[in-house]
Write a protein that holds these residues in place. Structure first.
Motif, short mmCIF file in Angstrom:
data_model
loop_
_atom_site.label_atom_id
_atom_site.label_comp_id
_atom_site.label_asym_id
_atom_site.label_seq_id
_atom_site.Cartn_x
_atom_site.Cartn_y
_atom_site.Cartn_z
N GLU A 115 -47.86 48.47 -26.03
CA GLU A 115 -47.53 47.31 -26.85
C GLU A 115 -47.13 46.11 -26.00
O GLU A 115 -47.57 44.99 -26.22
CB GLU A 115 -46.40 47.66 -27.82
N ALA A 116 -46.29 46.36 -24.98
CA ALA A 116 -45.83 45.26 -24.13
C ALA A 116 -46.97 44.67 -23.31
O ALA A 116 -46.97 43.47 -23.00
CB ALA A 116 -44.72 45.76 -23.20
N VAL A 117 -47.95 45.48 -22.97
CA VAL A 117 -49.08 44.99 -22.17
C VAL A 117 -49.93 44.03 -22.99
O VAL A 117 -50.53 43.10 -22.45
CB VAL A 117 -49.93 46.18 -21.67
N LEU A 118 -49.96 44.24 -24.30
CA LEU A 118 -50.69 43.32 -25.18
C LEU A 118 -50.02 41.96 -25.26
O LEU A 118 -50.68 40.93 -25.41
CB LEU A 118 -50.78 43.91 -26.59
N LYS A 119 -48.71 41.93 -25.14
CA LYS A 119 -47.95 40.70 -25.34
C LYS A 119 -47.73 39.93 -24.04
O LYS A 119 -47.67 38.70 -24.04
CB LYS A 119 -46.59 41.01 -25.97
N GLU A 120 -47.56 40.63 -22.93
CA GLU A 120 -47.19 40.00 -21.66
C GLU A 120 -48.22 40.33 -20.59
O GLU A 120 -48.51 41.50 -20.36
CB GLU A 120 -45.80 40.50 -21.23
N HIS A 121 -48.78 39.31 -19.95
CA HIS A 121 -49.85 39.52 -18.97
C HIS A 121 -49.41 39.25 -17.54
O HIS A 121 -50.23 39.15 -16.64
CB HIS A 121 -51.04 38.62 -19.30
N PHE A 122 -48.10 39.15 -17.32
CA PHE A 122 -47.60 38.84 -15.99
C PHE A 122 -46.77 39.99 -15.44
O PHE A 122 -46.09 40.69 -16.17
CB PHE A 122 -46.70 37.60 -16.03
N PHE A 123 -46.84 40.17 -14.14
CA PHE A 123 -45.88 41.02 -13.45
C PHE A 123 -44.99 40.13 -12.59
O PHE A 123 -45.36 38.99 -12.26
CB PHE A 123 -46.57 42.10 -12.61
#
Length: 585
Positions: free
Chosen positions: A376-384
Motif C-alpha cells: 500500500e505504501a509503495v503505491l502512495k510514495e515513490h521516494f526512498f
C-alpha cells in the motif's frame, strides 16, 4: 503507454527531485549522480545535469530530437517564455551525437530495463538521410565544447538571451575571446527577477564594459503576456565576417552553463545552427543604471540550493511481482563508508546500509534485498530516503519493474465494487439465495429477524453481496493461468485484495452481515489456493505472504447479539449449518 508497449522514461539530476515534489506517475524516472561520469573531475563538484532534451523513436527506426530551454514542469510548458525545437535526425554525424548523449546516460544509470539505443545499421537501413547538416546536436559529452561550436575566430559580436548569469560576467567574456579574439560586442537580453533586476551584480568592471559599449543590454523583442512568470529561454547568436552561428538549448550565460571551463561544467545540450535567423533577437537598447542590477540578497534568494551528491551510486528498484526492493550499489571513491541508512516505503524502520570489502578490497553493499508485507505504501510514495548519522541527506526515486502486477486503479467505494461484480457479469440462476432458503427450512426465522434482516450501509443487500461473490468465484475459476489468477487476486481494479481492504474499512450496521462478507472472502481465498495449485505454470509458487494478505479475522458474533440462552443455542447451530452449506471454514 505501458499497454501500447511504448518505452517512455525520464532522466534528471538526482538532487532536483530531493525536495518536496511528488512523483504522480509510474513512468520510470532515472536520477543522475553527476559524480558517476568518467570525467567527473573535469566537470567539477558543482556540476548540474541540466539538459532539456526529448528523443522520439518511431516503429520505422526514425529519430526525432527536441532540445531547448523548457524544463518538464508546469512553468516550463505553460507559464514561462521558452525556446524549443524538434528536428528529424538526418545525418550520420547527428545520429552519432544523439547516440553518444543517451548511451552515456544509459551507462551511468546501469538499469537493465532500459532498451539499447538504436543501432547505426538499423538507422542506415530505414532513415532518410542527408549528406550535409543544417544543425548540430551539441552536448557536454562531445570532445568539442559549446563555445567552440558557437564562436569562431572571426566572431565580432555575440547576442544572448539568458535568465541567469555568471558571478563574473567580465571574466566569462574574456574567456570568449580565447576563441574569438576579435569579439568586440556582447549584447544581452536578460530576464529580470521580480520584473525589476537583472540577476547580475553591478561592478566596476561591468561599468567599464558598458561605458565602452562592449557590454549592452536589450529588451525582449517579443510581446509579453502579463501571466508570464519569466523569460527562461536561452538563445545564442554569434556574428562574424565569414561565419555566423545560432544556438538554442540549455546554456545559461554562466561558466558552468557554457560547459566549456574545466572544473566548472554542467551537463548541457541543444542545437547549434549553421545559419542565423533573419529576424533580430534584440529589442530596444536599455540605458542601464545600477538599480537595474541585483544585490547580494536577491542573488542568494535566486540561487539554486543543491545538496552534495552521494559518494556512491545507489539505484533502488521495486519488483511488483516479488514485492521486493533490490538495491544496486557502486562505489565512487576508495574512502570508507559508514553510518548510512535507507528508508523505504512499506518498511517501517530505517535500514542500515552495511558496507564491506571483498578479497580485492572492493567495497560492496551487504544487504541488497528488502521485502514488503503490504505494498500500500509503495503505491502512495515513490521516494526512498538516505540518512547519514541520522540526518536526511537526499531523497531519490526508485524505479519499478513488473508493472503488470501493480495495482494502479481502484474503485471509489465498496458499493461500486459490488455493483461491478453484479452487473458486469451474467447474473446467476438464483444460487446466491439458496442459503437463505435453507435457513427457513430448518429454523423458525422469526427468532433471527432482529439479527439477520438489517439493512446494510450503502444499501449492499444480502442478494447483491452473495451474487457478487458468486460471480467473483466464476471469474477466478476462468483464469487461464497462474499469472492471470494472481492479477485477479491482487492487481486488477476490484481484485480480491481490494475487496478485502474495502470491507475492513467499512462500518457495517449488522455484525451478522459483516461475518458473512468476511467468510465469503476467506472462502474465495481457499477456492483460489486450490485452483492455483491445479494450474500448470513455469513460474514459481506464490509467496505465503501474498496469500496471508487475503486472510480475514472473523468477529465473535455470538458476543455481539442479544439473545436468550435458548436462542444462542439455535443461533450457534444456525452458524454451523451456514458454514457447512457455504463451505466456510
Amino acid at each position: 503507454m505501458f499497454d501500447q508497449e511504448i518505452d517512455f522514461r525520464l532522466f534528471c539530476d538526482q538532487r532536483v527531485l530531493s525536495g518536496h515534489s511528488d512523483k504522480l506517475t509510474t513512468i520510470p524516472i532515472h536520477t543522475i549522480n553527476t559524480k558517476s561520469f568518467r570525467n567527473s573531475k573535469e566537470l567539477g563538484k558543482q556540476c548540474l545535469f541540466h539538459p532539456k532534451v526529448i528523443l522520439i523513436e518511431n516503429d520505422r527506426n526514425e529519430l526525432y530530437i527536441g532540445a531547448g530551454s523548457a524544463n518538464l514542469t508546469i512553468s516550463g510548458w505553460s507559464k514561462n517564455q521558452e525556446v524549443y525545437s524538434f528536428h528529424q535526425v538526418e545525418t550520420i554525424e547527428q545520429f552519432k551525437s544523439v547516440r553518444l548523449f543517451f548511451n552515456t546516460l544509459i551507462n551511468v544509470v546501469k538499469n537493465p530495463q532500459i532498451p539499447p539505443f538504436l543501432s547505426l545499421s538499423r538507422f542506415n537501413a530505414n532513415s532518410v538521410k542527408k549528406t550535409s547538416a543544417e544543425w548540430d546536436f551539441v552536448h557536454t559529452f562531445l570532445n568539442k565544447d559549446f563555445l567552440s561550436f558557437i564562436l569562431s575566430e572571426d566572431t565580432t559580436a555575440l547576442n544572448v538571451w539568458s535568465p541567469y548569469f555568471s558571478h563574473n560576467v567580465p571574466g566569462l567574456i574574456e574567456l570568449f575571446k580565447v576563441n574569438s579574439p576579435d569579439l568586440k560586442s556582447v549584447k544581452l537580453v536578460a530576464d529580470k527577477a521580480n520584473g525589476h533586476h537583472f540577476r547580475i551584480k553591478w561592478s566596476d568592471a561591468i561599468a567599464q564594459m558598458v561605458q565602452k559599449n562592449e557590454l549592452t543590454f536589450y529588451s525582449n523583442p517579443l510581446p509579453q503576456d502579463e501571466r508570464q512568470e519569466m523569460t527562461h529561454a536561452k538563445v545564442w547568436q554569434s556574428i562574424g565576417k565569414r561565419t555566423s552561428r545560432f544556438a538554442i538549448g540549455s546554456w545559461n550565460f554562466t561558466h558552468h552553463g557554457t560547459a566549456s571551463v574545466k572544473g566548472k561544467k554542467n551537463i548541457e545540450a541543444g542545437f547549434v545552427y549553421h545559419h542565423i535567423p533573419k529576424e533580430s533577437i534584440l529589442g530596444t537598447k536599455i540605458e542601464v543604471k545600477t538599480t537595474h542590477f541585483a544585490d547580494d540578497q536577491l542573488l542568494k534568494d535566486e540561487q539554486l540550493d543543491l545538496t552534495e551528491p552521494l559518494p556512491f551510486l545507489l539505484a533502488v528498484e521495486f519488483d511488483w511481482k516479488e514485492k521486493t526492493y533490490v538495491l544496486k550499489f557502486e562505489s565512487l571513491r576508495d574512502e570508507a563508508l559508514s553510518n548510512f541508512q535507507i528508508k523505504l516505503p512499506g518498511i517501517e524502520q530505517k535500514q542500515n546500509l552495511t558496507f564491506k570489502y571483498d578479497d580485492q578490497q572492493n567495497i560492496f553493499l551487504e544487504n541488497t534485498r528488502f521485502t514488503v508485507a503490504k505494498d500500500e505504501a509503495v503505491l502512495k510514495e515513490h521516494f526512498f530516503q538516505i540518512f547519514k548519522n541520522g540526518q536526511l541527506i537526499i531523497k531519490d526515486i526508485f524505479t519499478e519493474i513488473n508493472f503488470e502486477y501493480r495495482r494502479a486503479q481502484r474503485f471509489d467505494n465498496l458499493s461500486d465494487l459490488i455493483d461491478s461484480l453484479v452487473f458486469e457479469r451474467e447474473v446467476g440462476q438464483a444460487d446466491s439465495i439458496s442459503l437463505r432458503a435453507s435457513m427457513t427450512d430448518h429454523f423458525d426465522v422469526e427468532v433471527f429477524d432482529d439479527v439477520v434482516a438489517v439493512p446494510q450501509s450503502n444499501e449492499i443487500t444480502y442478494f447483491r453481496m452473495f451474487l457478487a461473490f458468486k460471480n467473483f468465484e466464476k471469474n477466478l475459476m476462468h483464469s487461464p493461468n497462474k499469472r492471470e489468477l494472481h492479477k485477479r487476486l491482487f492487481v486488477y481494479p476490484g481484485c480480491l485484495l481490494e475487496l478485502k481492504e474495502k470491507v475492513l474499512d467499512m462500518r457495517f450496521e449488522s455484525p451478522i452481515f459483516q461475518w458473512f462478507v468476511l467468510q465469503e472472502i476467506n472462502k474465495l481465498k481457499n477456492v483460489a489456493i486450490e485452483f492455483y495449485n491445479k494450474l500448470s505454470s513455469q513460474e514459481g509458487s506464490m509467496r505465503l505472504e501474498d496469500w496471508n494478505q487475503l486472510n480475514c479475522d472473523l468477529p465473535d458474533i455470538l458476543s455481539k447479539v442479544k439473545l436468550t440462552p435458548q436462542q444462542k443455542m439455535q443461533f450457534k447451530a444456525y452458524l454451523q449449518l451456514v458454514k457447512t452449506k457455504q463451505s466456510y471454514v
